[in-house]
Design a protein around this motif. Structure first.
Motif, mmCIF file in Angstrom:
data_model
loop_
_atom_site.group_PDB
_atom_site.id
_atom_site.type_symbol
_atom_site.label_atom_id
_atom_site.label_comp_id
_atom_site.label_asym_id
_atom_site.label_seq_id
_atom_site.Cartn_x
_atom_site.Cartn_y
_atom_site.Cartn_z
ATOM 1 N N MET A 51 -10.942 -12.004 -4.558
ATOM 2 C CA MET A 51 -11.725 -10.774 -4.384
ATOM 3 C C MET A 51 -11.553 -9.865 -5.597
ATOM 4 O O MET A 51 -10.433 -9.695 -6.086
ATOM 5 C CB MET A 51 -11.281 -10.022 -3.126
ATOM 6 C CG MET A 51 -11.653 -10.682 -1.827
ATOM 7 S SD MET A 51 -13.417 -10.687 -1.535
ATOM 8 C CE MET A 51 -13.693 -8.979 -1.165
ATOM 9 N N ASP A 54 -9.421 -4.543 -3.933
ATOM 10 C CA ASP A 54 -8.383 -4.528 -2.906
ATOM 11 C C ASP A 54 -8.949 -3.855 -1.661
ATOM 12 O O ASP A 54 -9.028 -2.631 -1.583
ATOM 13 C CB ASP A 54 -7.161 -3.776 -3.424
ATOM 14 C CG ASP A 54 -5.997 -3.783 -2.449
ATOM 15 O OD1 ASP A 54 -6.169 -4.288 -1.314
ATOM 16 O OD2 ASP A 54 -4.927 -3.282 -2.815
ATOM 17 N N CYS A 55 -9.356 -4.643 -0.688
ATOM 18 C CA CYS A 55 -9.997 -4.116 0.523
ATOM 19 C C CYS A 55 -9.055 -3.247 1.354
ATOM 20 O O CYS A 55 -9.507 -2.430 2.151
ATOM 21 C CB CYS A 55 -10.542 -5.257 1.371
ATOM 22 S SG CYS A 55 -11.913 -6.126 0.588
ATOM 23 N N LYS A 56 -7.756 -3.414 1.170
ATOM 24 C CA LYS A 56 -6.795 -2.605 1.920
ATOM 25 C C LYS A 56 -6.880 -1.131 1.527
ATOM 26 O O LYS A 56 -6.471 -0.262 2.281
ATOM 27 C CB LYS A 56 -5.370 -3.118 1.687
ATOM 28 C CG LYS A 56 -5.116 -4.486 2.264
ATOM 29 C CD LYS A 56 -3.727 -4.950 1.913
ATOM 30 C CE LYS A 56 -3.562 -6.406 2.278
ATOM 31 N NZ LYS A 56 -2.371 -6.980 1.667
ATOM 32 N N MET A 58 -9.785 0.360 0.615
ATOM 33 C CA MET A 58 -11.172 0.771 0.700
ATOM 34 C C MET A 58 -11.322 1.868 1.759
ATOM 35 O O MET A 58 -10.726 1.792 2.831
ATOM 36 C CB MET A 58 -12.044 -0.427 1.073
ATOM 37 C CG MET A 58 -13.513 -0.140 0.970
ATOM 38 S SD MET A 58 -14.502 -1.648 1.029
ATOM 39 C CE MET A 58 -14.574 -1.954 2.774
#
Length: 77
Positions: A51, A54-56, A58
């Motif tokens: 990815m 860092d979706c954490k 978002m």
């Protein structure tokens, strides 16, 4: 209290903070689009370790238009 995005996500000087938004016609339209995205086989095949973000960290939210500053584009609400 207002918190700037870079501070909110605890970014470092070598990171780029991106702000983006999507305008949906309605909540039903949003749900329809989200369902299509979740069924996209490219999403399932994506390597989570590859990815580009860092979706954490978002953040997202919903907003309601209080004042329309510009005339909407033809065909848009």
């Amino acid at each position: 209290m207002t918190v700037p995005f870079p501070h909110l996500i605890n970014s470092t000087p070598d990171e780029t903070v991106v702000l983006a938004w999507i305008v949906f016609k309605s909540r039903a339209h949003r749900d329809e689009v989200n369902a299509k995205v979740m069924k996209d086989p490219r999403l399932a095949a994506m390597d989570p370790n590859a990815m580009p973000l860092d979706c954490k960290r978002m953040a997202y939210g919903g907003f309601e238009v209080l004042v329309e500053a510009f005339a909407p584009a033809p065909g848009r609400l």
